[in-house]
Design a protein around this motif. Structure first.
Motif, mmCIF file in Angstrom:
data_model
loop_
_atom_site.group_PDB
_atom_site.id
_atom_site.type_symbol
_atom_site.label_atom_id
_atom_site.label_comp_id
_atom_site.label_asym_id
_atom_site.label_seq_id
_atom_site.Cartn_x
_atom_site.Cartn_y
_atom_site.Cartn_z
ATOM 1 N N HIS A 87 118.810 95.804 114.112
ATOM 2 C CA HIS A 87 118.819 94.620 113.336
ATOM 3 C C HIS A 87 117.561 94.492 112.387
ATOM 4 O O HIS A 87 117.790 93.870 111.265
ATOM 5 N N LEU A 88 116.694 95.293 112.635
ATOM 6 C CA LEU A 88 115.323 95.491 111.758
ATOM 7 C C LEU A 88 115.791 96.134 110.502
ATOM 8 O O LEU A 88 115.525 95.784 109.408
ATOM 9 N N VAL A 89 116.648 97.315 110.709
ATOM 10 C CA VAL A 89 117.132 98.047 109.688
ATOM 11 C C VAL A 89 117.926 97.266 108.795
ATOM 12 O O VAL A 89 117.786 97.303 107.350
ATOM 13 N N LEU A 90 119.061 96.466 109.206
ATOM 14 C CA LEU A 90 119.817 95.687 108.488
ATOM 15 C C LEU A 90 119.009 94.481 107.906
ATOM 16 O O LEU A 90 119.163 94.333 106.649
ATOM 17 N N ALA A 91 117.930 93.871 108.473
ATOM 18 C CA ALA A 91 117.055 92.908 107.844
ATOM 19 C C ALA A 91 116.421 93.231 106.504
ATOM 20 O O ALA A 91 116.281 92.630 105.532
ATOM 21 N N LEU A 92 115.965 94.612 106.623
ATOM 22 C CA LEU A 92 115.312 95.218 105.633
ATOM 23 C C LEU A 92 115.960 95.307 104.496
ATOM 24 O O LEU A 92 115.769 95.428 103.170
ATOM 25 N N HIS A 93 117.236 96.116 104.727
ATOM 26 C CA HIS A 93 118.259 96.528 103.673
ATOM 27 C C HIS A 93 118.870 95.339 103.112
ATOM 28 O O HIS A 93 119.055 95.252 101.897
ATOM 29 N N SER A 94 118.938 94.233 103.602
ATOM 30 C CA SER A 94 119.590 92.890 103.011
ATOM 31 C C SER A 94 118.240 92.036 102.516
ATOM 32 O O SER A 94 118.989 91.099 101.820
ATOM 33 N N ALA A 95 117.034 92.178 102.566
ATOM 34 C CA ALA A 95 116.238 91.289 102.222
ATOM 35 C C ALA A 95 116.187 91.160 100.661
ATOM 36 O O ALA A 95 116.172 92.274 100.236
ATOM 37 N N PRO A 96 115.802 90.067 99.964
ATOM 38 C CA PRO A 96 115.652 90.140 98.543
ATOM 39 C C PRO A 96 114.453 91.032 98.207
ATOM 40 O O PRO A 96 113.240 90.965 99.057
ATOM 41 N N ARG A 97 114.384 91.601 96.865
ATOM 42 C CA ARG A 97 113.101 92.260 96.471
ATOM 43 C C ARG A 97 111.904 91.276 96.393
ATOM 44 O O ARG A 97 110.928 91.714 96.448
ATOM 45 N N ASP A 98 112.295 90.026 96.034
ATOM 46 C CA ASP A 98 111.321 88.976 95.801
ATOM 47 C C ASP A 98 110.743 88.242 97.124
ATOM 48 O O ASP A 98 110.509 87.227 97.273
ATOM 49 N N LEU A 99 111.075 88.706 98.484
ATOM 50 C CA LEU A 99 110.862 88.404 99.570
ATOM 51 C C LEU A 99 109.543 87.509 99.815
ATOM 52 O O LEU A 99 108.663 88.172 99.221
ATOM 53 N N ASP A 100 109.291 86.289 100.066
ATOM 54 C CA ASP A 100 108.117 85.755 100.332
ATOM 55 C C ASP A 100 107.786 85.511 101.793
ATOM 56 O O ASP A 100 108.556 84.941 102.589
ATOM 57 N N ALA A 101 106.907 86.237 102.248
ATOM 58 C CA ALA A 101 106.748 86.242 103.817
ATOM 59 C C ALA A 101 105.184 86.756 104.153
ATOM 60 O O ALA A 101 104.725 87.565 103.139
ATOM 61 N N TRP A 102 104.761 86.551 105.261
ATOM 62 C CA TRP A 102 103.211 86.561 105.631
ATOM 63 C C TRP A 102 103.170 88.202 105.912
ATOM 64 O O TRP A 102 104.140 88.976 106.254
ATOM 65 N N THR A 103 102.122 88.600 105.553
ATOM 66 C CA THR A 103 101.725 90.172 105.587
ATOM 67 C C THR A 103 100.325 90.221 106.001
ATOM 68 O O THR A 103 99.554 89.173 105.975
ATOM 69 N N PHE A 104 99.912 91.341 106.722
ATOM 70 C CA PHE A 104 98.338 91.476 107.112
ATOM 71 C C PHE A 104 97.627 92.593 106.425
ATOM 72 O O PHE A 104 96.546 93.034 106.784
ATOM 73 N N LEU A 105 98.133 93.467 105.566
ATOM 74 C CA LEU A 105 97.475 94.308 104.642
ATOM 75 C C LEU A 105 97.936 94.081 103.148
ATOM 76 O O LEU A 105 99.193 93.701 103.055
ATOM 77 N N PRO A 106 97.046 94.615 102.341
ATOM 78 C CA PRO A 106 97.659 94.622 100.852
ATOM 79 C C PRO A 106 98.875 95.353 100.614
ATOM 80 O O PRO A 106 98.979 96.582 101.296
ATOM 81 N N ALA A 107 99.973 94.853 99.830
ATOM 82 C CA ALA A 107 100.967 95.923 99.561
ATOM 83 C C ALA A 107 101.551 95.360 98.233
ATOM 84 O O ALA A 107 101.156 94.199 97.622
ATOM 85 N N PRO A 108 102.194 96.185 97.594
ATOM 86 C CA PRO A 108 102.768 95.572 96.227
ATOM 87 C C PRO A 108 103.734 94.400 96.397
ATOM 88 O O PRO A 108 103.989 93.665 95.393
ATOM 89 N N SER A 109 104.355 94.288 97.349
ATOM 90 C CA SER A 109 105.083 93.151 97.899
ATOM 91 C C SER A 109 105.362 92.770 99.222
ATOM 92 O O SER A 109 105.032 93.970 100.089
ATOM 93 N N PRO A 110 105.752 91.891 99.859
ATOM 94 C CA PRO A 110 106.058 91.525 101.202
ATOM 95 C C PRO A 110 107.156 92.431 101.782
ATOM 96 O O PRO A 110 106.984 93.146 102.936
#
Length: 255
Positions: A87-110
């Motif tokens: 389910h994690l692999v599917l979620a990452l494959h299908s997530a939009p590139r502009d996903l808006d979500a919480w993170t806890f380290l700096p990154a180019p995008s969530p």
């Protein structure tokens, strides 16, 4: 690295982790985590995968932690692990590139953050499962290992919770010998470590300051990555200078 590369590594290593856990048996000890049996490893990574899936799939905005694992019989745990990983692999494959979500380290995008963090989390614990099974370790791509070193140094150990501290300021240089520009200088003090990317050169100095460092550690990216995660002994690496710093890392680098 591209998001798709992280997700593919996650897909492969998650499957290998489950296979090795099944081969080892749930009662087997995990060498790098003496307090754990494989049962604990499976429970941990299953919880983390489901936590990340919820954040990515629902665009969770607030800090959270993994939910407790269900009370499952041993003969269902590996299947539970495989299901959460899928389910994690599917979620990452299908997530939009502009996903808006919480993170806890700096990154180019969530999305980049969660794909990268889960790929490295899973790879390190895949090593744990294979070591518990007494199996040969599946090689890691050089670029992925170098990226993981960067995440560990500039991300995880840049946080206030890092225990890599020294009473007197010291510098530690880490260099992957088989990856271009995979060279870091870590400034140690009573504050959290501060890491800067540096450029490899012929001397043992700190290129960004022109000053000598206290210790230089060099080796192939995969060996350096696994050693910094305390999954390999330090003797596969070349260490020059103050040998107390590798020992400090070994004792305090848990995240």
């Amino acid at each position: 690295m591209e998001i798709t590369e992280f997700v593919e590594t996650l897909r492969l290593d998650g499957s290998l982790l489950a296979d090795a856990a099944e081969e080892a048996g749930l009662d087997a000890s995990v060498p790098a985590c003496p307090e754990w049996q494989v049962r604990d490893l499976v429970t941990h990574i299953g919880r983390v995968h489901r936590w990340a899936t919820e954040i990515v799939a629902k665009g969770v905005q607030q800090p959270s932690g993994p939910a407790e694992a269900p009370d499952l019989p041993d003969d269902e745990l590996i299947s539970w692990l495989r299901e959460g990983h899928h389910h994690l692999v599917l979620a990452l494959h299908s997530a939009p590139r502009d996903l808006d979500a919480w993170t806890f380290l700096p990154a180019p995008s969530p999305l980049t953050f969660w794909a990268r963090r889960q790929a490295h989390e899973t790879s390190v614990h895949r090593v744990d499962a294979q070591q518990a099974a007494g199996a040969s370790l599946t090689p890691l791509p050089t670029a992925f290992a170098a990226d993981g070193i960067d995440e560990l140094l500039t991300g995880l150990h840049a946080r206030a919770r890092s225990r890599i501290r020294t009473d007197v300021p010291r510098t530690l240089r880490l260099r992957a010998t088989d990856a271009p520009d995979a060279d870091w200088t870590v400034h140690l003090s009573e504050a959290p470590p501060r890491t800067v990317r540096t450029t490899a050169d012929a001397d043992s100095g700190s290129p960004e300051q022109g000053k000598p460092v206290d210790c230089t550690i060099e080796g192939p990216a995969e060996e350096l990555y696994l050693t910094l995660w305390n999954r390999r002994p330090w003797d596969a690496l070349t260490i020059t200078g103050d040998r107390e710093l590798p020992e400090l890392w070994r004792e305090r680098a848990g995240v």
